[in-house]
Design an enzyme around this catalytic site. Structure first.
Site, PDB file in Angstrom:
ATOM      1  N   HIS A  43      25.324  39.467  31.803  1.00  0.00           N
ATOM      2  CA  HIS A  43      25.790  40.483  32.755  1.00  0.00           C
ATOM      3  C   HIS A  43      27.289  40.752  32.592  1.00  0.00           C
ATOM      4  CE1 HIS A  43      26.270  42.692  36.493  1.00  0.00           C
ATOM      5  NE2 HIS A  43      24.962  42.668  36.645  1.00  0.00           N
ATOM      6  N   GLY A  56      46.967  40.288  45.097  1.00  0.00           N
ATOM      7  CA  GLY A  56      47.257  39.114  44.289  1.00  0.00           C
ATOM      8  C   GLY A  56      48.320  39.383  43.241  1.00  0.00           C
ATOM      9  N   PRO A  57      48.690  38.354  42.485  1.00  0.00           N
ATOM     10  CA  PRO A  57      49.726  38.483  41.454  1.00  0.00           C
ATOM     11  C   PRO A  57      49.382  39.562  40.431  1.00  0.00           C
ATOM     12  CG  PRO A  57      49.210  36.174  41.843  1.00  0.00           C
ATOM     13  CD  PRO A  57      48.190  36.965  42.596  1.00  0.00           C
ATOM     14  N   SER A 103      41.708  31.040  34.545  1.00  0.00           N
ATOM     15  CA  SER A 103      40.702  30.134  35.105  1.00  0.00           C
ATOM     16  C   SER A 103      39.648  30.860  35.949  1.00  0.00           C
ATOM     17  CB  SER A 103      41.397  29.070  35.954  1.00  0.00           C
ATOM     18  OG  SER A 103      40.452  28.274  36.621  1.00  0.00           O
ATOM     19  N   GLY A 163      39.585  34.333  36.651  1.00  0.00           N
ATOM     20  CA  GLY A 163      39.404  35.757  36.459  1.00  0.00           C
ATOM     21  C   GLY A 163      39.901  36.519  37.666  1.00  0.00           C
TER      22      GLY A 163
END
Length: 564
Positions: free
Chosen positions: A83, A164-165, A174, A176
């Site tokens: 997937h 997020g960053p 780690s 994704g």
């Protein structure tokens, strides 16, 4: 005020390690007021669909904890699967279920994304109804390049994360990234082929899905792409709107499948996608052997499929819900790869699994035993409603038998319509069987309220009065519904299968008994109502229905006697 409910359907990038999957899913159970509905792992896709539901704030908390746990247990640098994916929690859609708008749901999606970014340091994107721009609405576009393309994506100005960053760091390597959305109810639906060819499965997907396929000059598979005036590839649209699809090979089953996302089942239903796939497969020399649901499905989607196939067979639509489910399962081949358990796969059934047992869920024997016991409920009101259920069930039976009678094929739709009417009356009366007992219990609850102060006495009196009014309205509804249901028995006595004339007659007698029995309850409850204007109006209206039912019963009996 009715509770707001949203559903959350996170897809995590782990479908093989059952311990990890269970550990991640179990964090949902830690949040009060959230119900974990389903865990559906796939080995070949190495992906699990988890479904839970609850009030918005609780669901957001549960989703946050799940995303956190998934990021701790899943290392995307070591992940592989069929997937498309780009994160440990690959997608986390929120779906409005009850008493909440899509706009409100999108706001909760944004709240979740902010927490995930700020508190977990996990980056991600908003898509569909939570998207920050039109370019980011489509999940396939947002996820393009998948996990392997994230470094390039982060370095592209147009694809900086929404939360997020915004730098490609160790956390991204780690866990994704995660895509969060607010969307309509989506059905993940796979159609099975008698083939192992991914290329053939993809060709069918391109025929059916809305996006279709890229237009090519010469050979449609290998020819040069045809470009439009902007230099973009032209596309040949597929047959169905609101459908996404790809073909793949499932090693677990040893077959190729077309994997669909039905993004709006009011536009394209499950059975429409199935039928178009059958047509495309047949034209390519392939055969559809069945299909597979991933996650849960709304009851109505299954019932709509049953009605579609019943119409194709020129069979009556006025059959029970359980029979319709069987028709849908067999017609769509939902049990082709593994058993299909409606109690585990239909969302309404799963949500009601822990509900208190209703009277109508009892066996016939247990219902009789409960009635005969020393408890005051169920009483005459519930029994009257149930007698009405039996009456209209007999009328519906005659309609279904007539719809299926050899030589009457040109009348199947006429009798089917009457059977559907009968089913509606039956379901309304089934609800009233339990509601009459519930109404009685409300009166008892009112009398149990404290009466130590003047304020408590006033509250108690009002509660008892309101409950008594309601306990009068319910048997009145039984009267009205049972009387109206007699039209089914009368019509079947006139035009239905004459070998079943006695069944129609017994049905009418049951309905008449239901009317009279409920009339007793209206009268006995109305005498305790302090609002006499309300009570007198209820009694007057009830007497009219009572007299009409007696007259209709006499007409019915005269008809049956004459024909017998």
């Amino acid at each position: 005020m009715n509770k707001q409910l949203i559903e959350c359907v996170p897809n995590i990038s782990e479908g093989r390690d059952l311990h990890k999957i269970q550990t991640i899913a179990n964090v949902v159970k830690e949040v009060e007021g959230v119900k974990l509905l389903d865990i559906d792992p796939g080995k070949a896709t190495n992906r699990t669909v988890i479904t839970f539901v609850g009030e918005p704030k609780n669901v957001i908390e549960a989703a946050f904890r799940l995303i956190k746990k998934a990021s701790e247990l899943i290392d995307m640098s070591k992940h592989s699967g069929e997937h498309p994916r780009f994160g440990a929690t690959d997608v986390c859609p929120l779906v409005p279920i009850a008493n909440i708008s899509m706009e409100e749901t999108a706001k909760f999606a944004h709240q979740l994304g902010k927490r995930v970014g700020d508190e977990l340091g996990i980056s991600g994107y908003f898509y569909e109804n939570a998207a920050t721009s039109d370019e980011r609405k489509n999940l396939a576009t947002v996820r393009s390049g998948e996990y392997q393309g994230l470094k390039e994506k982060f370095n592209t100005t147009n694809w900086k994360p929404d939360f997020g960053p915004s730098t490609y760091n160790q956390q991204v390597i780690s866990s994704g990234v995660t895509a969060i959305s607010a969307r309509d109810f989506l059905i993940a639906y796979n159609v099975n082929l008698n083939s192992t060819s991914t290329r053939r499965a993809n060709a069918i997907a391109f025929d059916v899905r809305e996006a279709g396929r890229t237009l090519r000059g010469g050979n449609p598979a290998t020819g040069k792409k045809v470009l439009d005036e902007n230099g973009e590839p032209k596309r040949v649209p597929g047959k169905l709107k609101a459908v996404k699809g790809i073909g793949w090979f499932i090693d677990e089953y040893g077959i190729a499948q077309i994997s669909y996302n039905l993004t709006n089942i009011s536009i394209t239903s499950m059975h429409e996608a199935f039928e178009e796939t059958v047509l495309s497969a047949t034209s390519r020399g392939l055969r559809v052997t069945g299909s597979e649901l991933v996650g849960l499905v709304p009851l109505q989607a299954i019932l709509d499929a049953a009605d579609y196939f019943l119409r194709k067979q020129e069979r009556s639509l006025g059959i029970s819900e359980s029979e319709k489910i069987k028709i849908a399962v067999k017609s769509l081949g939902l049990d082709d790869l593994k058993p299909f358990n409606p109690q585990e796969r239909i969302i309404e059934y799963v949500m009601n699994a822990d509900a208190d047992k209703k009277l109508i869920d009892f066996t016939v024997k247990d219902f009789a035993e409960e009635t005969a016991s020393e408890s005051m409920a169920p009483g005459g009101g519930s029994i009257a409603a149930y007698v009405g259920v039996l009456g209209v069930s007999l009328g519906t039976m005659v309609a279904n038998l007539s719809a299926h009678k050899p030589g009457w094929d040109d009348q199947w739709e006429y009798f089917s319509a009457w059977a559907e009417k009968g089913q509606k009356y039956k379901n309304d009366l089934l609800f009233l069987v339990d509601e009459d007992t519930n109404a009685f219990n409300k009166i008892i609850d009112g009398f149990r309220l404290p009466k130590s102060t003047e304020e408590e006495i006033i509250i108690r009196k009002k509660a008892v009065e309101d409950a008594t009014k309601y306990a009068t309205e319910i048997p009145f509804k039984v009267m009205k519904t049972a009387y109206n249901s007699m039209e089914v028995m009368l019509e079947m006595a006139k035009k239905g299968l004459q070998n079943s004339l006695s069944d129609a007659g017994v049905g009418a007698l049951c309905a008449r008994t239901a009317v009279i029995g409920a009339y007793f309850n209206v009268r006995i409850n109305a005498k305790d109502i302090k609002d006499r204007a309300f009570a007198d109006k209820m009694l007057s209206d009830a007497k009219i229905i009572y007299e009409k039912a007696i007259a209709l019963e006499q007409e019915m009996m005269a008809l049956v006697d004459a024909k017998i």
